[in-house]
Design a protein around this motif. Structure first.
Motif, PDB file in Angstrom:
ATOM      1  N   PRO A 290      -9.420   7.790 -10.399  1.00  0.00           N
ATOM      2  CA  PRO A 290      -9.719   6.769  -9.374  1.00  0.00           C
ATOM      3  C   PRO A 290     -10.960   5.960  -9.726  1.00  0.00           C
ATOM      4  O   PRO A 290     -11.999   6.500 -10.113  1.00  0.00           O
ATOM      5  CB  PRO A 290      -9.934   7.609  -8.103  1.00  0.00           C
ATOM      6  CG  PRO A 290      -9.200   8.875  -8.346  1.00  0.00           C
ATOM      7  CD  PRO A 290      -9.308   9.141  -9.817  1.00  0.00           C
TER       8      PRO A 290
ATOM      9  N   ASN B   4       0.826  -1.205   0.000  1.00  0.00           N
ATOM     10  CA  ASN B   4       0.000   0.000   0.000  1.00  0.00           C
ATOM     11  C   ASN B   4       0.859   1.253   0.000  1.00  0.00           C
ATOM     12  O   ASN B   4       0.546   2.239  -0.685  1.00  0.00           O
ATOM     13  CB  ASN B   4      -0.919   0.006   1.228  1.00  0.00           C
ATOM     14  CG  ASN B   4      -1.977  -1.070   1.145  1.00  0.00           C
ATOM     15  OD1 ASN B   4      -2.238  -1.613   0.068  1.00  0.00           O
ATOM     16  ND2 ASN B   4      -2.590  -1.393   2.267  1.00  0.00           N
TER      17      ASN B   4
ATOM     18  N   THR C  71      -6.481  -0.281  -2.953  1.00  0.00           N
ATOM     19  CA  THR C  71      -5.543   0.836  -3.157  1.00  0.00           C
ATOM     20  C   THR C  71      -5.196   0.993  -4.623  1.00  0.00           C
ATOM     21  O   THR C  71      -5.085   2.118  -5.137  1.00  0.00           O
ATOM     22  CB  THR C  71      -4.263   0.605  -2.332  1.00  0.00           C
ATOM     23  OG1 THR C  71      -4.604   0.314  -0.981  1.00  0.00           O
ATOM     24  CG2 THR C  71      -3.377   1.835  -2.371  1.00  0.00           C
TER      25      THR C  71
ATOM     26  N   CYS D 294      -0.454   0.120 -11.263  1.00  0.00           N
ATOM     27  CA  CYS D 294      -1.627  -0.262 -10.469  1.00  0.00           C
ATOM     28  C   CYS D 294      -2.336  -1.466 -11.082  1.00  0.00           C
ATOM     29  O   CYS D 294      -2.713  -2.412 -10.366  1.00  0.00           O
ATOM     30  CB  CYS D 294      -2.581   0.919 -10.355  1.00  0.00           C
ATOM     31  SG  CYS D 294      -2.006   2.233  -9.244  1.00  0.00           S
TER      32      CYS D 294
ATOM     33  N   LYS E 130      -5.853   4.593  -6.447  1.00  0.00           N
ATOM     34  CA  LYS E 130      -4.690   5.422  -6.745  1.00  0.00           C
ATOM     35  C   LYS E 130      -4.409   5.588  -8.233  1.00  0.00           C
ATOM     36  O   LYS E 130      -3.378   6.152  -8.606  1.00  0.00           O
ATOM     37  CB  LYS E 130      -3.440   4.847  -6.054  1.00  0.00           C
ATOM     38  CG  LYS E 130      -3.423   5.083  -4.547  1.00  0.00           C
ATOM     39  CD  LYS E 130      -3.505   6.556  -4.216  1.00  0.00           C
ATOM     40  CE  LYS E 130      -3.606   6.829  -2.740  1.00  0.00           C
ATOM     41  NZ  LYS E 130      -3.712   8.268  -2.450  1.00  0.00           N
ATOM     42  N   LYS E 131      -5.291   5.111  -9.090  1.00  0.00           N
ATOM     43  CA  LYS E 131      -5.108   5.349 -10.517  1.00  0.00           C
ATOM     44  C   LYS E 131      -5.335   6.831 -10.830  1.00  0.00           C
ATOM     45  O   LYS E 131      -5.914   7.575 -10.022  1.00  0.00           O
ATOM     46  CB  LYS E 131      -6.058   4.476 -11.329  1.00  0.00           C
ATOM     47  CG  LYS E 131      -5.774   2.981 -11.192  1.00  0.00           C
ATOM     48  CD  LYS E 131      -6.637   2.147 -12.099  1.00  0.00           C
ATOM     49  CE  LYS E 131      -6.275   2.277 -13.548  1.00  0.00           C
ATOM     50  NZ  LYS E 131      -6.977   1.338 -14.419  1.00  0.00           N
ATOM     51  N   THR E 132      -4.845   7.253 -11.986  1.00  0.00           N
ATOM     52  CA  THR E 132      -4.962   8.672 -12.330  1.00  0.00           C
ATOM     53  C   THR E 132      -6.424   9.120 -12.345  1.00  0.00           C
ATOM     54  O   THR E 132      -6.739  10.244 -11.951  1.00  0.00           O
ATOM     55  CB  THR E 132      -4.325   8.927 -13.702  1.00  0.00           C
ATOM     56  OG1 THR E 132      -4.854   7.991 -14.651  1.00  0.00           O
ATOM     57  CG2 THR E 132      -2.817   8.751 -13.631  1.00  0.00           C
TER      58      THR E 132
ATOM     59  N   VAL F 122       1.358   5.327 -13.684  1.00  0.00           N
ATOM     60  CA  VAL F 122       0.629   4.950 -12.476  1.00  0.00           C
ATOM     61  C   VAL F 122      -0.431   3.912 -12.802  1.00  0.00           C
ATOM     62  O   VAL F 122      -0.607   2.927 -12.063  1.00  0.00           O
ATOM     63  CB  VAL F 122       0.014   6.197 -11.823  1.00  0.00           C
ATOM     64  CG1 VAL F 122      -0.844   5.815 -10.625  1.00  0.00           C
ATOM     65  CG2 VAL F 122       1.101   7.178 -11.403  1.00  0.00           C
TER      66      VAL F 122
ATOM     67  N   THR G 297       0.730   4.145  -2.871  1.00  0.00           N
ATOM     68  CA  THR G 297       0.367   5.532  -2.564  1.00  0.00           C
ATOM     69  C   THR G 297       1.451   6.528  -2.964  1.00  0.00           C
ATOM     70  O   THR G 297       1.160   7.714  -3.147  1.00  0.00           O
ATOM     71  CB  THR G 297       0.079   5.689  -1.063  1.00  0.00           C
ATOM     72  OG1 THR G 297       1.195   5.175  -0.307  1.00  0.00           O
ATOM     73  CG2 THR G 297      -1.175   4.953  -0.668  1.00  0.00           C
ATOM     74  N   GLU G 298       2.691   6.075  -3.107  1.00  0.00           N
ATOM     75  CA  GLU G 298       3.766   6.991  -3.502  1.00  0.00           C
ATOM     76  C   GLU G 298       3.946   7.077  -5.013  1.00  0.00           C
ATOM     77  O   GLU G 298       4.774   7.858  -5.486  1.00  0.00           O
ATOM     78  CB  GLU G 298       5.096   6.573  -2.852  1.00  0.00           C
ATOM     79  CG  GLU G 298       5.227   6.991  -1.412  1.00  0.00           C
ATOM     80  CD  GLU G 298       6.666   7.169  -0.985  1.00  0.00           C
ATOM     81  OE1 GLU G 298       7.549   7.242  -1.860  1.00  0.00           O
ATOM     82  OE2 GLU G 298       6.911   7.212   0.223  1.00  0.00           O
TER      83      GLU G 298
ATOM     84  N   ARG H  97       3.778   8.136  -8.748  1.00  0.00           N
ATOM     85  CA  ARG H  97       3.425   9.343  -9.488  1.00  0.00           C
ATOM     86  C   ARG H  97       4.052   9.263 -10.874  1.00  0.00           C
ATOM     87  O   ARG H  97       4.939   8.438 -11.113  1.00  0.00           O
ATOM     88  CB  ARG H  97       3.872  10.603  -8.758  1.00  0.00           C
ATOM     89  CG  ARG H  97       5.341  10.667  -8.422  1.00  0.00           C
ATOM     90  CD  ARG H  97       5.627  11.905  -7.599  1.00  0.00           C
ATOM     91  NE  ARG H  97       7.035  12.021  -7.252  1.00  0.00           N
ATOM     92  CZ  ARG H  97       7.516  12.962  -6.457  1.00  0.00           C
ATOM     93  NH1 ARG H  97       6.704  13.857  -5.957  1.00  0.00           N
ATOM     94  NH2 ARG H  97       8.808  13.012  -6.175  1.00  0.00           N
TER      95      ARG H  97
ATOM     96  N   LEU I 220      -8.312   6.433   2.619  1.00  0.00           N
ATOM     97  CA  LEU I 220      -7.676   6.842   1.370  1.00  0.00           C
ATOM     98  C   LEU I 220      -8.413   7.983   0.688  1.00  0.00           C
ATOM     99  O   LEU I 220      -7.791   8.818   0.027  1.00  0.00           O
ATOM    100  CB  LEU I 220      -7.599   5.650   0.401  1.00  0.00           C
ATOM    101  CG  LEU I 220      -6.666   4.501   0.779  1.00  0.00           C
ATOM    102  CD1 LEU I 220      -6.796   3.384  -0.256  1.00  0.00           C
ATOM    103  CD2 LEU I 220      -5.225   4.960   0.887  1.00  0.00           C
TER     104      LEU I 220
END
Length: 1343
Positions: free
Chosen positions: A834, A766, A826, A805, A830-832, A801, A770-771, A773, A869
């Motif tokens: 969401p 996770n 997650t 993912c 966290k996709k561009t 990303v 989350t980091e 980019r 999140l």
């Protein structure tokens, strides 16, 4: 964590004389020794072993001839080129070092007990037999004479402010009983004390201290005096204070010795006489006496000269010299020199060299001169693999303090473990064999070598008292005695442990300037004796040796910087000159105090650091501000005097590259450079790790993870697919986790299951997700120092990303979707864009069918994690958008929303019809397109609501697709859309919509308002309109077209639909459509219009065109002349500035041909708001800066722009002039036609000829640096600067580009050419008509 290592020792027995040496001094300018005895004074050079000069002290009666005289002081006076000595009889004698003459400059009747000169040699202190102090100048003029023993404390007497009684004050660790303790009586001086005063100066010469035996108590007391002879302070009563006294040159402490009831200590006093710290000597109470204390010149080493108090069996006593240093408030015994019991070998004079801080001079009773040169060194294990513990050994007397930095960082004076030996240690060396570099050998003062290694039975897992032993201590394996070594202390130095049974050391050579290399191996009889198996004489004094653990190369350095290579692994060991790959001999330009072997570009080099901070690679200087360096794992680490630490990859650099890298300041993301604390020095580097151990000046340690080491280790781990180690390191050191993917995307995606398996942690996965980019960290944050072999993935439309993912999600779903449930959520979130809907759906599925697997995540936990999140309001709205009210309630219950807010709303929604319910939800969520889609399914009764929504949100196009083309709703939407388009000034498109939906009247109005006359006529005929109405419509449309200068179309309407041929012909004549006008004239038989309208219009058109051409040519000529003047002025100004200023001067570019932007002028500053304007306004603002006003900074560009516009305008007249010429010839207006053709032809020729002059070729090619035989340094620099300027704006490019003329367009009439040739000579101009200069026509131009 440094040790003192003996670099070289000079031993000379050439100094011989009667009696024994009594005083010793060193000449600062020559380095020779001045030795005085009871008979003579001698100057001796220890480097050559020769006596320079000698003078008898008994010949002139300064000392008695029976040898009973005593010299109490000797000092070299560099300014006077003399040596000053004082005798016990009271004489002060100068020995001239040039004439070798003795001169008595004064005498004291009571005799002298000591003499001490100030450090600046301006004052001299003499203590007399009457217990007085005489202070004199360097010219021996008395300043004052005072008694040594004073009743007053001094000027620095303490002031009692009366705060409480002694019984109520704080007494520290002594406790309250200290208040009742009675003051003990001070014990008198020891029996062996010679009772002579001792004088010592502070380093700055402002204060001096005198230690003398007090007549009342019999104990020694220290008094501090200032430079004027005024008493400053008296020491507190100190029982057992001894005679040794020495003031630290840095000025902080006065050192002396004190004998306690249970120990013998070196004590320190402040200038106010109070005690301030001490350390204990490694002797029992009455075992030894301290003869003297000596600080070296930089205050780093304290020499303690001792002698046993109890004679041995043979009646002789041992003599020692110990060297002590301090770090972190702990005193270390670094070297111990044991001179044995032979009285002839015992030192009688000891002193430090004033110029070389670590050089010690000793003269023995047998007149043997010994000179020791010491150097600082850090003894670190040389391993390069994981088995090496990064051990550092620190010598502390008879103990070795070992710290293993791989396991733990222990601040000194503590350590991981201690090794206790039987005698003081002088040198430590580690074994230079792979996998065994933790073993060490110690050379002790008694000449034995003790070998230590790890016990095979010891394990780090062993526990003691519940604690795990991190660093198992080394165990003594064997102790060797060294055979055939001289009896002098430190006869064996520079010890290296090459193999298990092979040592190499350096001993004194047969000549003073030579050394002997000794190859030591155990004796064949399995005894504890090391015998010399090979002995090699080296021409030169070996001052250091170093071995490379990778290549086993051993390099030697001589005292003059020469480098030698020891060939030790062959049957006959030998020494040869160090050579590079080309066979050239390599030497250091100056001697180096630290050395290391390394490989640079696959060639072995020897690095050396001088005491002046210069770093060399052989004979090449790499840097001049280096304070320390270390080589580890193909990396060179250095600390600099500018408080930075650099880490450079040696295999990717050459020696020249190293020079450049060390000279650069480093960029923003330069991983090789980092700041460190002032004065930091490298202790060691942990092999195959990221840690660098630094020691601060005060002694404490700091561990830094250098970015270059960290990234190199991470890249290695990622290449080896060791994702767990890389992730934990990046997490601990705050390295961006994107590097795991960015380092090699292809490998990561191929091994994504390995990544998940190794991490084996939901939290870690996770955190990685989350980091993520879009930035590529390998090009922005962590650029690779060398060209990477990793091939980047081809650029795809999918974002990074999303790729990661999706890959992780699919891998986790295939492996164990229940275990990795949170990580899967997650990956969705966290996709561009969401995927909250999918994530919520998965949570809903968990609620509907809870998993039964052990450790599976429940729906409650999954939803709680989603709320962590995502913002709860966003999640609530997305859940509402799923139209699943159970899911909405589940999210709402976990949020902080008030049930009174959402429950009525949800209840209302449930009561609605499904499509209308979805519409209401979508409208609430502002998803208007989906809302319209659902509303269109709700029936005709809801169409007004749909129409209102369409109008409010401009959803006309979407709405038209939701209804059939023949429906009433479609027609209503089309009419509404048409009204909207008419408001948007798009009436023609509105007319099309109205026409196709069956509203021809409205469509006709729309077409008419937009001047779309063809569509309007079609609709009018479809209606159909009556003929008279159609004619009125045609006239109305023709009027609008005439206003728009669309004469030919207006004429067509008037002729065909309004049936008015006369108006149609007049419209064509007005628009200069001569041929079409003639066609209609003859079509409708209206030749009368030719005379009344056509011919007058032709005559007027000729006059208008001729006047226009004359005006354009005149303006062009004026601009051309002005441009030449402006360019000449700017070129002159530019050359003047280049001559006066440096070519780097930015003002020089203001006058170049390619750029005339005067940034220093008011014209160059545009409004800062221009950047926010539209492109049209920006172009307008750019044009405003180009002013034709004379003297403006951009006048030349304004002129070029204006001339380009004139050329373009005139060139576009070709077709118009051609049509006019044909009409003129037809009606026999030949003269007017010839005049027009000639004028237009001349104008074109003038402008075409001027193009190369106005837009020269070099104006376009000025981006290339101007070089060549005719170029100067200034011109080349200016051209390079011009090349480095930013690209020109589109406006500049437009100005600098010459206009193109359409020479291919045929416009002339041949029938008129013969008249021109007959009238004027070729190439001439009609001078009466044109008044512009002749320079407008280039030489040799033709028509």
């Amino acid at each position: 964590m440094r040790n003192l290592k003996l670099l070289k020792s000079l031993r000379s027995s050439e100094l011989q004389g009667p009696g024994s040496a009594q005083c010793l001094s060193v000449r600062a300018d020559t380095g020779s020794l001045l030795v005085s005895s009871q008979f003579a004074i001698t100057e001796f050079d220890p480097r050559t072993g020769q006596v320079v000069s000698e003078a008898s002290l008994t010949a002139d009666g300064f000392l008695p001839e029976d040898g009973s005289g005593v010299v109490v002081g000797l000092q070299d006076l560099a300014e006077l080129q003399s040596a000053c000595l004082a005798t016990a009889g009271g004489d002060v004698v100068l020995f001239n070092l040039n004439t070798y003459q003795l001169e008595c400059v004064g005498s004291v009747d009571s005799g002298l007990t000591s003499m001490s000169w100030s450090p600046d040699e301006e004052l001299v202190i003499l203590t007399t037999g009457q217990e007085t102090i005489i202070m004199m100048t360097k010219d021996f003029e008395p300043i004052t004479e005072v008694s040594i023993h004073q009743d007053d404390f001094g000027e620095g007497k303490f002031i009692t402010v009366g705060w409480g009684k002694k019984e109520t004050q704080f007494h520290g660790s002594e406790g309250k009983q200290a208040a009742q303790r009675k003051i003990q009586e001070v014990q008198p001086a020891a029996a062996w004390d010679d009772r002579r005063p001792r004088v010592t100066w502070r380093g700055d010469g402002q204060l001096f201290a005198v230690s003398a035996v007090c007549p009342q108590t019999g104990a020694r007391t220290v008094r501090v005096w200032n430079r004027e002879g005024v008493l400053q302070a008296t020491s507190e009563p100190i029982s057992g204070l001894e005679q040794a006294l020495c003031w630290k040159p840095s000025g902080s402490l006065i050192a002396s010795t004190q004998r306690h009831p249970n120990k013998h200590s070196v004590v320190f006093m402040e200038k106010n006489g109070l005690l301030h710290g001490d350390f204990t000597l490694p002797f029992s109470k009455d075992q030894a006496k301290v003869k003297d204390l000596l600080w070296n010149s930089d205050s780093t080493v304290l020499a303690v000269w001792l002698e046993d108090m109890t004679p041995g069996e043979d009646g002789q006593v041992n003599t020692y010299i110990q060297l002590w240093t301090v770090r972190n408030y702990h005193w270390y015994l670094k070297q111990s020199l044991d001179y044995g019991q032979d009285p002839q070998k015992a030192p009688v004079c000891v002193c430090w060299d004033p110029e070389c801080p670590l050089r010690l001079h000793v003269v023995t009773r047998s007149w043997t001169s010994l000179t020791y040169d010491w150097g600082w060194t850090t003894e670190r294990s040389p391993g390069l693999d994981d088995s090496d513990n990064a051990s550092v050994a620190v010598i502390d007397g008879d103990k070795i303090l070992v710290t293993t930095f791989r396991q733990c960082v222990v601040p000194p004076p503590m350590c991981s473990f201690e090794l206790q030996l039987k005698s003081p240690v002088n040198q430590v060396t580690f074994l230079c064999r792979p996998q065994r570099t933790t073993q060490l050998a110690a050379l002790t003062a008694d000449g034995q070598i003790s070998v230590y290694s790890q016990d095979a039975g010891e394990r780090a897992e062993k526990t003691a008292d519940g604690f795990r032993i991190m660093s198992p201590p080394l165990v003594l394996q064997k102790t060797f005695r060294v055979a055939a070594v001289q009896d002098d202390p430190l006869a064996l130095r520079q010890l290296l442990w090459l193999e298990d049974d092979l040592f190499v050391g350096v001993g004194s050579g047969l000549l003073p300037n030579s050394s002997t290399l000794l190859m030591l191996r155990p004796a064949q009889d399995a005894s504890d004796m090391l015998t010399v198996r090979a002995e090699m004489e080296v021409d030169g004094v070996v001052v250091s040796m170093v071995q490379c653990s990778q290549t086993s190369t051993v390099a030697l350095q001589l005292e003059d910087g020469q480098i030698r290579k020891l060939l030790w692994d062959c049957p006959e060991p030998s020494v040869e000159t160090w050579r590079d790959s080309s066979g050239c001999s390599i030497n250091f330009p100056v001697p180096c105090v630290h050395m290391a072997l390394c490989s640079i570009s696959r060639e072995e080099h020897l690095l050396g650091l001088t005491d002046r901070s210069h770093l060399y690679a052989g004979d090449t200087e790499l840097a001049s501000n280096v304070s320390s360096f270390a080589v580890c794992n193909d990396f060179l680490l250095i600390t600099t005097l500018s408080h930075t630490c650099r880490c450079l990859h040696l295999s990717s650099l050459t020696v020249k590259g190293l020079q450049v890298a060390l000279a650069s300041d480093g960029g923003q993301n330069d991983e090789t450079l980092r700041r460190v604390e002032r004065g930091s020095q490298i202790v060691t580097v942990v092999p195959q790790d990221t840690r660098v151990i630094l020691q601060m000046p005060r002694g404490n340690l700091e561990t830094v993870h250098h970015r270059a080491l960290v990234l190199a280790q991470l890249r290695q781990w990622l290449d080896d697919l060791r994702f767990r180690e890389a992730f934990e390191c990046m997490r601990k050191l705050r390295i961006n986790l994107n590097l795991i993917y960015d380092h090699n995307p292809k490998v990561f995606l191929e091994n994504i299951k390995t990544f998940i398996t190794q991490l084996n942690s939901i939290n870690y996965i996770n955190l990685f997700l989350t980091e993520l980019r879009e930035e590529d960290t390998t090009s922005s944050m962590y650029p690779h120092p060398q060209s990477s072999l990793v091939q980047p993935l081809p650029v795809s439309a999918q974002k990074k990303v999303d790729v990661v993912c999706d890959a992780l999600r699919s891998a986790m779903e295939s492996m164990d979707p229940n275990k990795f449930c949170l990580s899967i959520l997650t990956a969705h979130v966290k996709k561009t864009v969401p995927e909250l809907d999918i994530a919520l759906q998965k949570v809903h599925e968990l609620r509907e069918s809870p998993p039964t697997a052990p450790g599976a995540v429940s729906a409650e936990e999954a939803l709680k994690y989603l709320l962590f999140l995502v913002n709860v309001n966003d999640l609530y709205e997305h859940s509402l958008g799923t139209y699943d009210f159970d899911l909405v309630l589940m999210v709402a219950e976990k949020s902080q929303k008030d049930p009174k807010e959402y429950l009525p709303f949800l209840k209302m929604l449930k009561s609605l019809e499904p499509n209308y319910q979805h519409y209401t939800i979508d409208k609430h969520l502002k998803r208007y397109r989906k809302a319209l889609h659902h509303l269109s399914k709700c029936g005709k009764e809801h169409f007004p609501e749909a129409l209102k929504l369409v109008k409010e949100q401009n959803l006309y196009s979407e709405a038209l697709h939701l209804y059939t083309a023949n429906s009433a709703e479609y027609k209503a939407l089309s009419c509404a859309y048409a009204e909207h388009l008419i408001q948007q000034q798009q009436a023609e498109q509105a007319g099309l919509l109205l026409w196709r939906c069956g509203e021809p009247i409205s469509a006709l109005q729309a077409f008419a308002s937009s001047s779309s006359w063809r569509n309007a006529i079609c609709v009018a005929q479809q209606i159909p309109l009556p003929p008279d109405h159609l004619a009125l419509l045609a006239r109305d449309l023709a009027g609008k077209l005439t206003e728009q200068r669309r004469y030919s179309e207006a004429a067509l309407l008037l002729d065909q639909y309004a049936k008015d041929c006369e108006e149609a012909i007049l419209a064509l004549i007005t628009g200069a459509f001569w041929e079409e006008a003639l066609r209609l004239i003859y079509l409708h038989n209206r030749q009368d219009i030719t005379e009344t309208n056509l011919k007058p219009a032709l005559t007027e058109a000729v006059g208008t065109q001729t006047v226009f051409l004359e005006a354009q040519v005149a303006t062009f000529a004026r601009h051309r002349a002005r441009l030449a003047v402006v360019r000449e002025q700017k070129q002159k100004a530019r050359l003047d500035m280049l001559d006066e200023d440096d070519p780097d001067c930015p003002d020089a570019e203001f006058y170049s041909e390619a750029s005339s932007v005067m940034t220093g002028s008011k014209y160059s500053h545009s409004n800062s708001r221009i950047s926010s304007r539209s492109s049209k306004n920006r172009r307008k603002a750019e044009r405003k800066k180009i002013s034709l006003k004379e003297g403006s900074p951009m006048e030349d560009r304004a002129l070029m722009y204006a001339m380009g516009e004139i050329i373009t305008t005139v060139d576009k007249m070709r077709e118009e002039v051609h049509s006019l010429l044909k009409a003129l010839v037809l009606f026999q207006f030949d003269k007017q036609a010839e005049k027009l053709q000639l004028a237009y032809d001349d104008a074109l020729r003038v402008m075409e000829a001027a193009v190369p002059e106005v837009w020269p070729v070099n104006l376009q090619s000025n981006q290339t640096p101007l070089t060549g035989p005719n170029s100067t340094a200034n011109s080349i620099m200016a051209s390079f600067q011009q090349q480095q300027k930013p690209a020109a704006s589109p406006q500049d490019a437009e100005v600098l580009t010459p206009p193109k003329m359409r020479n291919g367009v045929k416009w002339k009439l041949t029938i008129l050419k013969s008249h021109r040739r007959r009238m004027e000579p070729r190439g001439a101009l009609p001078k009466k008509r044109y008044s512009h200069p002749k320079s407008l026509i280039s030489p040799g131009s033709s028509s």
